[in-house]
Design an enzyme around this catalytic site. Structure first.
Site, mmCIF file in Angstrom:
data_model
loop_
_atom_site.group_PDB
_atom_site.id
_atom_site.type_symbol
_atom_site.label_atom_id
_atom_site.label_comp_id
_atom_site.label_asym_id
_atom_site.label_seq_id
_atom_site.Cartn_x
_atom_site.Cartn_y
_atom_site.Cartn_z
ATOM 1 N N LYS A 207 0.837 -1.199 0.000
ATOM 2 C CA LYS A 207 0.000 0.000 0.000
ATOM 3 C C LYS A 207 0.879 1.259 0.000
ATOM 4 O O LYS A 207 0.668 2.181 -0.761
ATOM 5 C CB LYS A 207 -0.953 -0.006 1.209
ATOM 6 C CG LYS A 207 -1.821 1.218 1.252
ATOM 7 C CD LYS A 207 -2.860 1.203 2.354
ATOM 8 C CE LYS A 207 -3.562 2.561 2.329
ATOM 9 N NZ LYS A 207 -4.518 2.758 3.392
ATOM 10 N N GLU A 213 10.596 -4.997 4.297
ATOM 11 C CA GLU A 213 10.626 -6.419 3.910
ATOM 12 C C GLU A 213 10.293 -6.566 2.430
ATOM 13 O O GLU A 213 10.965 -7.279 1.680
ATOM 14 C CB GLU A 213 9.602 -7.227 4.724
ATOM 15 C CG GLU A 213 9.906 -7.361 6.195
ATOM 16 C CD GLU A 213 9.213 -6.292 7.035
ATOM 17 O OE1 GLU A 213 9.026 -5.153 6.532
ATOM 18 O OE2 GLU A 213 8.864 -6.591 8.189
ATOM 19 N N GLY A 266 -4.935 -1.619 4.411
ATOM 20 C CA GLY A 266 -4.140 -2.775 3.972
ATOM 21 C C GLY A 266 -4.852 -4.100 4.211
ATOM 22 O O GLY A 266 -4.934 -4.949 3.319
ATOM 23 N N ARG A 267 -5.393 -4.283 5.416
ATOM 24 C CA ARG A 267 -6.024 -5.582 5.738
ATOM 25 C C ARG A 267 -7.417 -5.690 5.143
ATOM 26 O O ARG A 267 -8.096 -6.697 5.337
ATOM 27 C CB ARG A 267 -6.034 -5.794 7.253
ATOM 28 C CG ARG A 267 -6.695 -4.691 8.053
ATOM 29 C CD ARG A 267 -6.380 -4.801 9.541
ATOM 30 N NE ARG A 267 -6.808 -3.620 10.277
ATOM 31 C CZ ARG A 267 -6.104 -2.496 10.395
ATOM 32 N NH1 ARG A 267 -4.922 -2.391 9.801
ATOM 33 N NH2 ARG A 267 -6.552 -1.475 11.101
ATOM 34 N N GLU A 352 -5.304 -6.578 14.323
ATOM 35 C CA GLU A 352 -4.749 -5.279 13.944
ATOM 36 C C GLU A 352 -5.855 -4.216 13.961
ATOM 37 O O GLU A 352 -5.598 -3.046 14.228
ATOM 38 C CB GLU A 352 -4.085 -5.350 12.560
ATOM 39 C CG GLU A 352 -3.166 -4.180 12.282
ATOM 40 C CD GLU A 352 -2.260 -4.386 11.077
ATOM 41 O OE1 GLU A 352 -1.090 -4.784 11.253
ATOM 42 O OE2 GLU A 352 -2.720 -4.158 9.950
ATOM 43 N N HIS A 383 -6.767 -33.466 17.155
ATOM 44 C CA HIS A 383 -5.772 -34.381 17.714
ATOM 45 C C HIS A 383 -4.585 -33.623 18.287
ATOM 46 O O HIS A 383 -3.537 -34.209 18.539
ATOM 47 C CB HIS A 383 -5.327 -35.370 16.630
ATOM 48 C CG HIS A 383 -6.486 -36.140 16.073
ATOM 49 N ND1 HIS A 383 -6.959 -37.302 16.650
ATOM 50 C CD2 HIS A 383 -7.312 -35.873 15.033
ATOM 51 C CE1 HIS A 383 -8.009 -37.735 15.963
ATOM 52 N NE2 HIS A 383 -8.250 -36.881 14.983
ATOM 53 N N LYS A 493 9.090 -0.943 14.282
ATOM 54 C CA LYS A 493 9.748 -0.615 13.003
ATOM 55 C C LYS A 493 10.792 0.484 13.231
ATOM 56 O O LYS A 493 11.896 0.438 12.688
ATOM 57 C CB LYS A 493 8.725 -0.093 11.984
ATOM 58 C CG LYS A 493 7.759 -1.120 11.445
ATOM 59 C CD LYS A 493 6.867 -0.453 10.369
ATOM 60 C CE LYS A 493 5.642 -1.276 10.071
ATOM 61 N NZ LYS A 493 4.674 -0.593 9.209
HETATM 62 O O1 F6P Z 1 3.073 -2.999 9.732
HETATM 63 C C1 F6P Z 1 1.717 -3.262 9.546
HETATM 64 C C2 F6P Z 1 1.277 -2.918 8.159
HETATM 65 O O2 F6P Z 1 1.249 -1.532 7.991
HETATM 66 C C3 F6P Z 1 -0.079 -3.532 7.836
HETATM 67 O O3 F6P Z 1 -1.135 -2.788 8.289
HETATM 68 C C4 F6P Z 1 0.006 -3.656 6.355
HETATM 69 O O4 F6P Z 1 -0.965 -4.534 5.850
HETATM 70 C C5 F6P Z 1 1.414 -4.156 6.204
HETATM 71 O O5 F6P Z 1 2.151 -3.458 7.177
HETATM 72 C C6 F6P Z 1 2.032 -3.947 4.851
HETATM 73 O O6 F6P Z 1 2.057 -2.599 4.498
HETATM 74 P P1 F6P Z 1 2.245 -2.167 3.006
HETATM 75 O O7 F6P Z 1 1.123 -2.735 2.220
HETATM 76 O O8 F6P Z 1 2.231 -0.668 3.008
HETATM 77 O O9 F6P Z 1 3.573 -2.713 2.534
#
Ligand code: F6P
Length: 520
Positions: A207, A213, A266-267, A352, A383, A493
């Site tokens: 987003k 990452e 995002g979610r 979240e 199980h 972060k």
């Molecule tokens: O760190 C949490 C977060 O901001 C989530 O809310 C989001 O889905 C995820 O990181 C990834 O963010 P982005 O889509 O901006 O890479």
């Protein structure tokens, strides 16, 4: 809460909670004893056309009768719903009101499937059409041969696509998609090992297009293409983002950026261009079927009053267990391999969104907020962890999800045993079984909700996702919190950045660990 803390608008809310807390708490056996028609009263069904334009309906049935919701609780929750301004909050959600107050934004994920203002729906449809054209062009060979796609993203930019692809490609995919989220290079290496660089597309989903990452993984994926003879690695990249300018600055050609709107969280973004890898794998027709399932739930949620509204009713049960019974967790068991990733998807959606300590006004909340969502796949989980559900000291409300239609082609005995086990677990948790031997006694009176879907297809998955989005929203409104921000993820972060720059002041434990890890 003291009366001096109560604002004029909050008085009715505080009173509604007091009334809820004062209600008697009958057992499930009492509730069934008093009302033989309980399953009829507490089962909801949401349906959708089996295919566009068809009058035949598929759908899902949700049985809340094995929860402790009583007539008295439902009436008191309806009073709370009114006091909390649920009707207005819903209108604001679908009308583009600024309901994400801390970030000054609307939450327009509904518009992605046609539930929003005409302008928002039109904008979302235009973006979807553009995405669809690219998907179809790729299927038709416009980017040469594309057999594989490595979809790089994390959190909301990965969990939805991973769930949908895992659920809907068991019989094969139009493009073989690997969703990679973790910065641990092993995850990306595993995807490389399964793909041919000459026929692999890289989809970068973020987003913000700033997530370390995702950008680190994307750089490594481009290097992998180049190292393996792909002449124009940049030409194999598609960006999925609400920050097109950041994607272009990073190096993606603007013709290969599929944008979505800032007001889609995002979610909540699976149905935006974040769903591009899903559409690549299953085709646009199926992707649109997923949207149609979600739209059916939107319509139900918008149009159904009070406890006839299934996501709202689910929120009543959630509030009852977390706030009135002190349950700290809720378990979700999918009796379907195709929904194996649903519990982790729901973890982000619910934890979240509603893992907060302050209300929309910034005041401390007056009770626990989101329960810890956890779960697994049945029958495997039976199980492994069900011992604690049946005889442990925690009271854990359980959601069971199961499809009437099988996903496999084997002897029907497989699916029959799966279904029987799912239904048996709910019955056993509720009924319990006395024994003279305490180690062999089951206390019973343990609640569950069962989602029985006609078939685990694209529409049902869309419906399940929208159902849980609205359940999460309804919970937030009842608690007075903002489910659409996530400031809690920022501190970690920032500290990681300080470690990287070597500029931070750290506690003795962290200093020692950094030194031991060779980072000090
Ligand atoms: O760190 C949490 C977060 O901001 C989530 O809310 C989001 O889905 C995820 O990181 C990834 O963010 P982005 O889509 O901006 O890479």
């Amino acid at each position: 809460m003291s009366t001096t803390d109560i604002q004029p608008g909050e008085t009715a809310i505080a009173r509604a909670w007091l009334a809820l807390r004062a209600l008697p708490q009958p057992t499930l056996a009492d509730l069934f004893g008093a009302d033989a028609d309980r399953p009829a009263t507490l089962t909801r069904r949401i349906g959708w056309p089996v295919e566009p334009g068809s009058t035949a309906q598929a759908g899902m049935l949700i049985d809340f009768s094995k929860t402790h919701l009583s007539d008295a609780l439902l009436a008191a929750f309806e009073t709370l719903t009114e006091a909390a301004g649920f009707g207005l909050a819903c209108e604001a959600l679908f009308d583009g009101g600024i309901i994400n107050v801390t970030e000054g934004r609307a939450a327009t994920h509904g518009a992605l499937r046609g539930s929003g203002t005409p302008a928002q729906v039109e904008e979302a449809e235009a973006l979807l059409t553009r995405m669809g054209m690219l998907v179809e062009a790729i299927h038709d060979g416009a980017l040469d041969e594309v057999k594989h796609c490595i979809a790089i993203g994390i959190g909301g930019s990965a969990l939805g696509p991973a769930l949908a692809i895992d659920a809907l490609t068991r019989d094969g995919a139009m493009v073989d998609v690997h969703v990679v989220s973790n910065i641990d290079g092993l995850a990306l290496e595993q995807a490389f090992a399964a793909c041919d660089p000459a026929t692999t597309l890289i989809a970068i989903a973020s987003k913000t297009f700033t997530t370390i990452e995702t950008l680190t993984n994307a750089n490594s994926a481009l290097r992998w293409l180049a190292d393996n003879g792909v002449e124009d690695p940049g030409g194999r990249v598609i960006a999925l983002t609400a920050s097109p300018e950041n994607a272009v600055e990073w190096g993606v050609d603007e013709t290969r950026v599929l944008p979505f709107t800032e007001s889609v969280g995002g979610r909540y973004s699976l149905f935006s261009s974040i769903g591009f890898p899903v559409a690549l794998a299953i085709g646009m027709e199926e992707f649109r079927a997923m949207l149609a399932g979600a739209k059916a739930v939107d319509d139900h949620f918008r149009e159904t009053e009070g406890c006839a509204n299934a996501p709202l009713l689910a929120a009543y049960a959630d509030q009852y267990y977390t706030r009135l019974r002190g349950c700290q967790t809720r378990a979700v068991f999918a009796y379907d391999e195709r929904l194996a990733l649903l519990p982790s998807y729901l973890q982000q959606l619910e934890m979240e969104s509603n893992g907060k300590s302050v209300t929309v006004t910034g005041a401390p909340v007056d009770g626990p907020t989101a329960a810890v969502t956890w779960g697994g796949v049945g029958t495997d989980a039976q199980h492994a962890v069900f011992q604690l559900l049946h005889q442990g000291t925690h009271l854990i409300p359980v959601d069971f999800l199961v499809s009437i239609g099988p996903g496999d082609q084997l002897d029907p005995a497989h699916h029959r045993i799966l279904l029987m086990n799912c239904l048996a677990q709910g019955a056993a948790l509720m009924a319990g079984k006395p024994s003279d031997d305490p180690a062999r006694a089951y206390p019973g009176d343990r609640p569950s909700t069962t989602f029985l879907i006609d078939d685990c297809d694209a529409a049902a998955l869309g419906a399940l996702i929208a159902f849980h989005e609205h359940r999460t929203f309804a919970n937030a409104v009842l608690m007075g919190i903002n489910p659409f921000d996530q400031f809690g993820v920022e501190l970690g972060k920032a500290i990681a950045k300080q470690i990287e720059s070597g500029e931070g002041e750290f506690d003795a434990s962290t200093r020692a660990l950094l030194a031991a890890a060779g980072l000090g």
